[in-house]
Design a protein around this motif. Structure first.
Motif, PDB file in Angstrom:
ATOM      1  N   GLY A 172      -7.086 -69.879  75.336  1.00 42.08           N
ATOM      2  CA  GLY A 172      -8.409 -69.312  75.185  1.00 42.08           C
ATOM      3  C   GLY A 172      -9.471 -70.337  74.841  1.00 42.08           C
ATOM      4  N   VAL A 173     -10.703 -69.834  74.641  1.00 40.22           N
ATOM      5  CA  VAL A 173     -11.861 -70.684  74.416  1.00 40.22           C
ATOM      6  C   VAL A 173     -12.335 -70.544  72.969  1.00 40.22           C
ATOM      7  N   THR A 174     -13.427 -71.206  72.649  1.00 41.58           N
ATOM      8  CA  THR A 174     -13.895 -71.282  71.262  1.00 41.58           C
ATOM      9  C   THR A 174     -14.054 -69.920  70.618  1.00 41.58           C
ATOM     10  N   LYS A 175     -14.643 -68.956  71.328  1.00 47.27           N
ATOM     11  CA  LYS A 175     -14.904 -67.642  70.723  1.00 47.27           C
ATOM     12  C   LYS A 175     -13.636 -66.963  70.234  1.00 47.27           C
ATOM     13  N   ASP A 176     -12.503 -67.302  70.817  1.00 46.30           N
ATOM     14  CA  ASP A 176     -11.235 -66.683  70.423  1.00 46.30           C
ATOM     15  C   ASP A 176     -10.737 -67.188  69.073  1.00 46.30           C
ATOM     16  N   TYR A 177     -11.401 -68.210  68.527  1.00 50.99           N
ATOM     17  CA  TYR A 177     -10.928 -68.818  67.278  1.00 50.99           C
ATOM     18  C   TYR A 177     -11.974 -68.803  66.165  1.00 50.99           C
ATOM     19  N   VAL A 178     -13.140 -68.249  66.434  1.00 57.92           N
ATOM     20  CA  VAL A 178     -14.168 -68.190  65.404  1.00 57.92           C
ATOM     21  C   VAL A 178     -13.994 -66.911  64.599  1.00 57.92           C
ATOM     22  N   ARG A 179     -13.659 -67.060  63.327  1.00 61.08           N
ATOM     23  CA  ARG A 179     -13.453 -65.916  62.450  1.00 61.08           C
ATOM     24  C   ARG A 179     -14.773 -65.510  61.786  1.00 61.08           C
ATOM     25  N   GLN A 180     -15.507 -66.470  61.260  1.00 63.65           N
ATOM     26  CA  GLN A 180     -16.750 -66.170  60.549  1.00 63.65           C
ATOM     27  C   GLN A 180     -17.733 -67.326  60.698  1.00 63.65           C
ATOM     28  N   LEU A 181     -19.012 -66.987  60.769  1.00 64.55           N
ATOM     29  CA  LEU A 181     -20.067 -67.988  60.863  1.00 64.55           C
ATOM     30  C   LEU A 181     -21.084 -67.791  59.755  1.00 64.55           C
ATOM     31  N   LYS A 182     -21.617 -68.897  59.260  1.00 64.35           N
ATOM     32  CA  LYS A 182     -22.817 -68.862  58.436  1.00 64.35           C
ATOM     33  C   LYS A 182     -23.921 -69.514  59.247  1.00 64.35           C
ATOM     34  N   VAL A 183     -25.015 -68.787  59.413  1.00 65.55           N
ATOM     35  CA  VAL A 183     -26.062 -69.188  60.343  1.00 65.55           C
ATOM     36  C   VAL A 183     -27.417 -69.123  59.655  1.00 65.55           C
ATOM     37  N   VAL A 184     -28.204 -70.178  59.817  1.00 61.89           N
ATOM     38  CA  VAL A 184     -29.587 -70.173  59.351  1.00 61.89           C
ATOM     39  C   VAL A 184     -30.463 -69.654  60.489  1.00 61.89           C
ATOM     40  N   LEU A 185     -31.257 -68.625  60.203  1.00 62.01           N
ATOM     41  CA  LEU A 185     -32.107 -68.010  61.206  1.00 62.01           C
ATOM     42  C   LEU A 185     -33.463 -68.703  61.280  1.00 62.01           C
ATOM     43  N   ALA A 186     -34.290 -68.237  62.198  1.00 64.10           N
ATOM     44  CA  ALA A 186     -35.572 -68.893  62.441  1.00 64.10           C
ATOM     45  C   ALA A 186     -36.467 -68.898  61.217  1.00 64.10           C
ATOM     46  N   ASP A 187     -36.368 -67.886  60.379  1.00 61.74           N
ATOM     47  CA  ASP A 187     -37.223 -67.825  59.190  1.00 61.74           C
ATOM     48  C   ASP A 187     -36.630 -68.549  57.991  1.00 61.74           C
ATOM     49  N   GLY A 188     -35.478 -69.188  58.167  1.00 62.86           N
ATOM     50  CA  GLY A 188     -34.835 -69.927  57.086  1.00 62.86           C
ATOM     51  C   GLY A 188     -33.832 -69.116  56.287  1.00 62.86           C
ATOM     52  N   SER A 189     -33.694 -67.839  56.586  1.00 57.51           N
ATOM     53  CA  SER A 189     -32.714 -67.027  55.861  1.00 57.51           C
ATOM     54  C   SER A 189     -31.304 -67.363  56.341  1.00 57.51           C
ATOM     55  N   LEU A 190     -30.324 -67.101  55.472  1.00 53.79           N
ATOM     56  CA  LEU A 190     -28.922 -67.427  55.752  1.00 53.79           C
ATOM     57  C   LEU A 190     -28.131 -66.151  55.961  1.00 53.79           C
ATOM     58  N   ALA A 191     -27.486 -66.052  57.118  1.00 56.77           N
ATOM     59  CA  ALA A 191     -26.688 -64.867  57.448  1.00 56.77           C
ATOM     60  C   ALA A 191     -25.219 -65.242  57.531  1.00 56.77           C
ATOM     61  N   THR A 192     -24.357 -64.377  57.011  1.00 59.12           N
ATOM     62  CA  THR A 192     -22.902 -64.528  57.156  1.00 59.12           C
ATOM     63  C   THR A 192     -22.445 -63.487  58.158  1.00 59.12           C
ATOM     64  N   LEU A 193     -21.859 -63.942  59.253  1.00 61.82           N
ATOM     65  CA  LEU A 193     -21.520 -63.064  60.369  1.00 61.82           C
ATOM     66  C   LEU A 193     -20.024 -63.048  60.596  1.00 61.82           C
ATOM     67  N   GLY A 194     -19.443 -61.863  60.602  1.00 64.15           N
ATOM     68  CA  GLY A 194     -18.020 -61.723  60.847  1.00 64.15           C
ATOM     69  C   GLY A 194     -17.212 -61.767  59.568  1.00 64.15           C
ATOM     70  N   PRO A 195     -16.044 -61.113  59.560  1.00 64.63           N
ATOM     71  CA  PRO A 195     -15.184 -61.125  58.377  1.00 64.63           C
ATOM     72  C   PRO A 195     -14.299 -62.361  58.345  1.00 64.63           C
TER      73      PRO A 195
END
Length: 483
Positions: A172-195
């Protein structure tokens, strides 16, 4: 997208003065630079034919807080931000746009923790794929995605393009191995995505939305990745064929039998010749194409042996010139290492011939590969252009490389025409414009051809909701979609 806010200085010197006065004090000393030579180095990835307009500054972020500070400032002033990792892409996705902040996360390259019980690893985005693999080996664990650029590309960049690689035919490819992401959005806020858990269906899969978004929705600052036990040593088989279409037929028939190779790669005659020139590897460049197949049998040597034998049987039945197999790990490693040198061999060729290179990345149903190769043979003859091909053939992911003399306008025109025709051919055969390299600016116009109007509208609605000012990586992947 919403236009930049009125208080954004349009004059480059005024914009730089604003950045130095308001953003630089929020960052570690030396994190921001406007040095012209450094900006030139960081303003482009490896897609040399894509525009890389004048960036205002480069920020080398060392922490999540640095990324947040940049995005809060950029959002307040409507200044475009171009996220960057190792800049190994070949679609212009990390290229500068006029007046932008180049935001590099290459210094954020730590392994934050390995959880052997859950078989996960948490990393920062700047870590190089191969370095992560090496870090995991003492734990008896493996991170399977392995793009051809495994030694130089970063995990953040791999996530941004949903990178594939040589072993994704089985693993498989990268998406098959990503469990959780922490992402900074355009406004500077921090989102935790996925369990962090192996299963989890609470809410929409926003994690999946950001994988492959090429920095247009947010900036990954941390990733928790799923791991597997260390992969078994594979058996290797090599077969040569009179032409690429016959090799493509072998791939389609072999996979139709339910085969599960851990690798199935194609190299055409031109690539074999360039590799021999690069490293004198003794490859059979008289053959029209070569298939490199590996099977790890999911840890069972007997299963791997049966799969090698099945491959040899199919190869011979469709007209292979020669088939050979090896159970020597050193032979296997050497062959795979040679395959990974295809792009450096292309670079040597371009340097020696005063040439430029256009790299394709179409992905097709495996059964349509012979048709693609048949048309490619005609196109070579009609155009007189040198076109080499490597492919993750087990996935139908083809990488034609189109070479042309950089000082010959007519040859450049024919090369770009060939690029366009191969893109259209990929779509006509039921494929996609990119299997793993991403859209960037190189293929932005073609994304609008692949996506239907409703799909385009959904893409734009998501972008508007998450980045209403359109400051994240503008002019790239989504720039040609209809309003």
């Amino acid at each position: 997208m919403t236009a930049p806010t009125p208080n954004t200085p349009h004059d480059p010197q005024e914009r730089l003065a604003l950045l130095e006065a308001e953003l630089a004090p929020q960052l570690p000393p030396g994190a921001m630079t406007a040095d012209a030579d450094i900006l030139q180095t960081y303003s482009a990835d490896r897609a040399i034919q894509c525009e890389a307009e004048g960036a205002a500054v480069l920020v080398r972020a060392a922490s999540t807080e640095d990324v947040q500070a940049v995005m809060r400032f950029a959002s307040a002033h409507g200044i475009p931000v171009v996220p960057q990792g190792a800049r190994t892409g070949i679609s212009g996705g990390a290229n500068a746009v006029a007046g932008c902040i180049l935001l590099s996360v290459e210094k954020m390259a730590e392994v934050l923790g390995v959880n052997t019980a859950e078989r996960t690893v948490t990393v920062q985005p700047g870590i190089i794929n191969q370095q992560l693999k090496d870090h995991l080996r003492p734990y008896g664990l493996s991170y399977p995605p392995d793009p051809g650029s495994v030694n130089i590309s970063s995990i953040g960049g791999n996530i941004a393009t949903n990178a594939g690689g040589l072993c994704c035919v089985k693993y498989g490819v990268t998406k098959d191995y990503v469990r959780q992401l922490k992402v900074v959005l355009a406004d500077g806020s921090l989102a935790t995505l996925g369990p962090r858990t192996a299963k989890g269906v609470a809410g929409l899969d926003l994690r999946g939305l950001f994988i492959g978004s090429e920095g247009t929705l947010g900036i990954v600052v941390e990733a928790t990745l799923r791991l597997v036990p260390l992969l078994a040593e594979p058996l290797t088989a090599v077969a040569t064929f009179p032409d690429e279409a016959t090799a493509g037929t072998c791939v389609a028939e072999f996979m139709a039998r339910g085969a599960q190779p851990s690798m199935l790669e194609l190299l055409d005659r031109t690539t074999l010749s360039m590799l021999n020139d690069y490293g004198d590897f003794g490859l059979d460049e008289q053959a029209g194409a070569m298939l490199l197949m590996q099977s790890d049998g999911s840890g069972d040597p007997a299963t791997a042996q049966r799969e090698v034998e099945a491959f040899a049987e199919v190869a011979e039945s469709v007209g292979a010139l020669d088939v050979a197999a090896s159970d020597d790990p050193a032979d296997s490693e050497a062959l795979v290492a040679t395959r990974r040198l295809a792009h450096p061999a292309y670079e040597k060729y371009t340097a020696a011939h005063g040439a430029s290179e256009l790299m394709e990345d179409v992905c097709l149903p495996r059964s349509r590969m012979p048709e693609f190769f048949a048309r490619l043979a005609q196109l070579r003859e009609e155009s007189g252009i040198v076109i080499a091909v490597v492919a993750h053939a087990g996935d139908g992911n083809l990488h034609p490389a189109i070479f042309y003399a950089r000082d010959d306008a007519e040859q450049e025109r024919r090369a770009h025409a060939a690029f366009e025709e191969l893109m259209q051919l990929g779509l006509d055969l039921g494929g996609t414009i990119t299997g793993e390299h991403g859209v960037g600016s190189l293929k932005a116009r073609w994304l609008a051809k692949e996506l239907d109007p409703v799909n385009q509208r959904l893409h734009l609605a998501v972008k508007q909701a998450i980045d209403p000012q359109g400051i994240l990586n503008p002019g790239k992947m989504l720039s040609h979609l209809g309003g």
